[in-house]
Design an enzyme around this catalytic site. Structure first.
Site, PDB file in Angstrom:
ATOM      1  N   ASP A  34       4.341  16.871  51.812  1.00 36.48           N
ATOM      2  CA  ASP A  34       4.521  17.966  50.860  1.00 36.48           C
ATOM      3  C   ASP A  34       3.281  17.977  49.990  1.00 36.48           C
ATOM      4  OD1 ASP A  34       5.072  19.649  48.805  1.00 36.48           O
ATOM      5  OD2 ASP A  34       6.940  18.681  48.195  1.00 36.48           O
ATOM      6  N   TYR A  40       3.436  12.520  49.432  1.00 35.37           N
ATOM      7  CA  TYR A  40       4.112  13.449  48.520  1.00 35.37           C
ATOM      8  C   TYR A  40       3.154  13.748  47.379  1.00 35.37           C
ATOM      9  CZ  TYR A  40       7.473  15.266  45.123  1.00 35.37           C
ATOM     10  OH  TYR A  40       8.119  16.037  44.181  1.00 35.37           O
TER      11      TYR A  40
END
Length: 271
Positions: free
Chosen positions: A149, A108
């Site tokens: 992400d 992330y």
DNA sequence: ATGGCTTGCACCGCAAGA
């Protein structure tokens, strides 16, 4: 082998979505980001009942990453890694383990807020640390998938209106340079192996009917090392769950790898 | 137009996301 990345924006809220999606798409590895829960709150039991083993690194309120591995997939968790080794960070943004000889990383990346802010400085430092770590990982694990992400839209095809986005967070030259540095290590953006067109997105803002208007960005990626890229037969963004009730603002992205030794490319001089 | 939604936390308005 199928590897998926999905920022679920709270696993507590999105657990039913994850279970429903897995029932329809029994991928080998589901990499999750933004769990937003501590390890003691991780829904191990429900995920186990669905046929998946859970590996996770959570924290309170923010961040948190996991890899769900389908039962039957060979796992080597002796080299499980949480966070970027040597990069002191209370924020839980990285988990890595080895499946069927494939190094799978769920990451992330920091949002960065906006160029010029402290959070952006942290993002750039984090990106530098990641690149250094990944360079070493590629030496140890020739078969490597960096998923997550990324909070980076790699080029102008990856936002709806590039002129409006110019210089902003997610598309700034510094962030894009960091993405290019990762591909410079040999990693391949699997989505772009198959789809050259613009306006294919993996995230849409909750506000302003952004999904309906396809006002999004492609910021969730599966990057593959050369041996895995050679086996990759598809990379698909599944927009379906974005239209479900109470959705995550991100869509799952899945890369499909042909079995090793089952190359799609005919062998020269074959029998 | 610094808004517009959604989440978690904590106590009802705030930070953070992208």
């Amino acid at each position: 082998m199928k590897i998926t990345t999905w920022n679920v924006n709270s696993l507590k809220v999105r657990l039913p979505h994850v279970l429903a999606w897995l029932a329809a798409h029994p991928v080998d590895a589901l990499c999750l980001q933004e769990l937003k829960l501590t390890d003691d709150k991780f829904p191990v039991t429900e995920i186990s009942a669905a046929g998946y083993r859970s590996f996770y690194a959570g924290q309170k309120t923010y961040n948190g990453v996991a890899i769900l591995v389908r039962d039957g997939v060979e796992i080597d968790d002796s080299d499980l890694v949480r966070n970027i080794p040597g990069f002191e960070d209370p924020q839980q943004r990285v988990i890595a383990l080895t499946l069927d000889g494939v190094r799978v990383i769920s990451a992330y990346f920091p949002n960065g807020q906006a160029p010029g802010t402290e959070k952006f400085v942290y993002k750039i430092q984090w990106l530098a640390a990641l690149q250094e770590w990944i360079a070493g990982e590629l030496q140890r694990y020739p078969q490597l998938a960096l998923t997550g992400d990324f909070n980076i839209a790699p080029d102008d095809r990856d936002v709806l209106d590039p002129a409006k986005w110019e210089g902003q967070n997610l598309v700034s030259p510094q962030e894009r340079a960091a993405f290019v540095a990762l591909t410079g290590l040999g990693l391949v953006d699997s989505f772009r192996m198959f789809e050259p067109a613009d306006k294919h997105f993996s995230w849409w803002d909750y506000r302003m009917f952004a999904f309906r208007r396809n006002a999004g960005a492609r910021i969730d990626h599966v990057l593959l090392s050369p041996p895995l890229a050679a086996r990759c037969t598809a990379c698909e963004i599944d927009r379906t769950p974005r239209a479900w009730e109470q959705p995550s603002d991100h869509a799952p992205v899945t890369a499909t790898l042909a079995d090793a030794g089952d190359s799609q490319i005919p062998m020269a001089g074959g029998a």
